[in-house]
Design an enzyme around this catalytic site. Structure first.
Site, PDB file in Angstrom:
ATOM      1  N   HIS A 166      36.980  27.278  53.330  1.00 31.85           N
ATOM      2  CA  HIS A 166      37.906  28.347  53.743  1.00 31.85           C
ATOM      3  C   HIS A 166      38.796  28.789  52.578  1.00 31.85           C
ATOM      4  O   HIS A 166      39.887  29.292  52.797  1.00 31.85           O
ATOM      5  CB  HIS A 166      38.778  27.915  54.933  1.00 31.85           C
ATOM      6  CG  HIS A 166      38.005  27.264  56.045  1.00 31.85           C
ATOM      7  ND1 HIS A 166      37.515  27.945  57.131  1.00 31.85           N
ATOM      8  CD2 HIS A 166      37.599  25.972  56.215  1.00 31.85           C
ATOM      9  CE1 HIS A 166      36.859  27.112  57.936  1.00 31.85           C
ATOM     10  NE2 HIS A 166      36.881  25.900  57.395  1.00 31.85           N
ATOM     11  N   SER A 287      42.139  46.904  29.319  1.00 29.33           N
ATOM     12  CA  SER A 287      42.617  48.053  30.082  1.00 29.33           C
ATOM     13  C   SER A 287      43.182  49.073  29.111  1.00 29.33           C
ATOM     14  O   SER A 287      43.770  48.708  28.085  1.00 29.33           O
ATOM     15  CB  SER A 287      43.710  47.599  31.045  1.00 29.33           C
ATOM     16  OG  SER A 287      44.566  48.683  31.380  1.00 29.33           O
ATOM     17  N   LYS A 293      45.720  42.986  29.603  1.00 30.25           N
ATOM     18  CA  LYS A 293      44.587  42.727  30.491  1.00 30.25           C
ATOM     19  C   LYS A 293      43.324  42.275  29.775  1.00 30.25           C
ATOM     20  O   LYS A 293      42.984  42.749  28.712  1.00 30.25           O
ATOM     21  CB  LYS A 293      44.242  44.003  31.300  1.00 30.25           C
ATOM     22  CG  LYS A 293      45.227  44.353  32.386  1.00 30.25           C
ATOM     23  CD  LYS A 293      45.398  43.297  33.456  1.00 30.25           C
ATOM     24  CE  LYS A 293      44.192  43.192  34.355  1.00 30.25           C
ATOM     25  NZ  LYS A 293      44.116  44.303  35.315  1.00 30.25           N
ATOM     26  N   GLU A 300      32.109  41.141  37.740  1.00 31.94           N
ATOM     27  CA  GLU A 300      32.464  42.178  38.721  1.00 31.94           C
ATOM     28  C   GLU A 300      31.313  43.159  38.916  1.00 31.94           C
ATOM     29  O   GLU A 300      30.988  43.559  40.034  1.00 31.94           O
ATOM     30  CB  GLU A 300      33.697  42.953  38.252  1.00 31.94           C
ATOM     31  CG  GLU A 300      34.991  42.187  38.336  1.00 31.94           C
ATOM     32  CD  GLU A 300      36.128  43.014  37.766  1.00 31.94           C
ATOM     33  OE1 GLU A 300      36.847  43.639  38.548  1.00 31.94           O
ATOM     34  OE2 GLU A 300      36.296  43.049  36.530  1.00 31.94           O
TER      35      GLU A 300
END
Ligand code: ARG
Length: 467
Positions: A166, A287, A293, A300
């Site tokens: 979980h 970024s 970043k 992804e």
């Protein structure tokens, strides 16, 4: 009649004999597949070579024509490889482009090549040959990825991290053990691709348009030349089903689903909140506005690309579901989803095979995280059971100890013996052996368990399994 439409259709189309006006220009482009099926040109030529040799072998074609065809096909292949070939939409697909060019080069011999053959069995053969080769590439990338996982798992056999259910801290596990879970999935994926390759390796040629052919073809001869294990046993089935492509897309969807779940973990783990791993800069991007970043783009994207592969599977299933036997033009729509699946799968596997060995585990952070969330609570319960308490009672005792820990923000291993004894007087000094993370993982020392010793054994066995 315009000058153009006065031209006989048979001047431009290999099938133009029964037509009295040229194809509508839009329809010509709409029905053509050459833009995307040209990527099968080597397989188409290979299939034609084998067909010509077989026709000669059974005496349908003479040696001279066969030699001319083989020579011509060599030249066509060279022209295509060198980018000199002029692909024509008017010639519809890869098959007719190549045959028409061959005929330009060698004359009548070229026109004899299509004896006892149809584009229907030709295209089914080409796709199988093409897919067979691509599956070989995918298997090689999977092998590389699995080897990378095993190397990393071996290095991280003793590294302790929290195991989750979980997405809540559950029990401590070793990072090596966690990586081996991915190995098992990839290993089953390999098996699925191998199954698919075995089932597809059967020759459609000789089925002709749908009913077979009146020529005395030797289909086994062609099969042997092309490296097929057998010949398709029913001509209607051979030209019309694409279950092998669907099977490949299904296997690919599963591989991508596995990679996508793995990606999700890499994304989480490389976030500041988890901070379990470092992905090397070369697999990340920055970024344009936020200078700090470092984004895990590769995982992804793989996660994102899973959607298109799943979509391709549904496309092919839907394409097939209402087709009466035998071949229908619908089947031309099999190629783009299939090719897109191949490209996406190969790219994703390559990215993972490159990236996995470069993952750096931040062991201290993993360890610290494993100490949060009372990950050794089950170990305490098992300890009490070993001392004679029924498991349900032990569960209750530990639950109370955890409640104290939650209230005081302390792990079980940080409590004193006296404190622990207020929950059960059978708790003794040796409890601290099981409350440590090391003790917890070491105690799960059986096949499939998380103990470092098991991880090392599992890695050694896995190396055998993939060799
Ligand atoms: N380009 C076609 C395809 O991909 C080749 C087979 C065409 N056959 C036919 N009878 N029109 O399916």
């Amino acid at each position: 009649m315009s000058k153009d439409s006065s031209k006989k259709t048979s001047d431009t189309k290999l099938w133009g004999g029964r037509f009295s006006e040229p194809t509508d220009a839009f329809v010509e482009a709409f029905t053509a597949s050459v833009e995307f099926d040209q990527r099968m040109y080597r397989q188409d030529i290979e299939g034609s070579r084998a067909h010509a040799r077989m026709l000669t072998h059974v005496g349908v074609l003479n040696q001279e024509d066969c030699a001319a065809i083989l020579k011509g096909l060599d030249q066509v292949e060279q022209e295509i490889a060198e980018g000199q070939f002029e692909w024509s939409v008017a010639r519809e697909d890869v098959h007719m482009n190549i045959e028409a060019r061959l005929t330009e080069l060698v004359g009548d011999a070229g026109k004899r090549l299509h004896t006892g053959r149809s584009r229907n069995d030709q295209v089914a053969t080409d796709i199988r040959l093409y897919l067979r080769e691509q599956i070989g590439f995918a298997l090689a990338e999977l092998q590389r990825l699995k080897q990378g996982l095993l190397d990393l798992a071996e290095n991280e056999a003793d590294t302790i991290m929290p195991g989750f259910t979980h997405l809540q801290v559950a029990q401590p596990v070793t990072f090596g053990h966690h990586l081996l879970a991915w190995f098992e999935m990839m290993h089953r994926d390999t098996g699925r691709l191998e199954d698919c390759a075995r089932r597809l390796n059967v020759l459609p040629l000789g089925s002709a348009a749908l009913a077979g052919t009146s020529y005395p073809l030797d289909r086994h001869y062609t099969a042997e030349l092309l490296g097929f294990d057998d010949v398709c046993r029913n001509s209607l089935d051979a030209v019309s089903d694409r279950d092998f492509a669907i099977e490949f897309c299904a296997a690919s969807a599963l591989i991508m689903t596995h990679l996508s779940r793995f990606s999700e973990e890499l994304v989480l783990w490389s976030s500041a909140q988890f901070d379990f791993i470092d992905l090397p800069d070369r697999f990340c991007t920055g970024s344009s506005i936020m200078p700090q970043k470092k984004n895990p783009d590769v995982p992804e994207l793989v996660r994102g690309k899973t959607g298109r592969v799943n979509g391709n599977l549904v496309s092919l299933l839907t394409l097939m579901k209402s087709q009466p036997l035998a071949y229908n033009k619908d089947n031309q729509e099999d190629k783009e989803p299939l090719f897109d699946t191949i490209d996406t799968l190969l790219g994703s596997l390559r990215a993972f095979a490159d990236m996995i060995p470069a993952i750096e585990a931040k062991k201290d952070n993993m360890y610290r995280a494993a100490r949060q969330g009372f990950s050794t609570a089950t170990d305490l319960a098992d300890y009490l059971v070993r001392k004679g308490l029924p498991f349900r009672d032990a569960h209750e005792v530990v639950g109370k100890a955890v409640a104290l820990g939650v209230a005081e923000k302390r792990d079980l291993s940080e409590m004193s013996l006296q404190e622990l004894q207020q929950f059960s007087d059978i708790i003794a000094e040796d409890v601290f052996d099981v409350l440590t993370l090391e003790g917890s993982v070491a105690s799960r020392n059986h096949i499939g368990g998380t103990a470092p010793e098991q991880v090392r054994q599992a890695v050694a066995q896995a190396r055998d399994r993939i060799s």
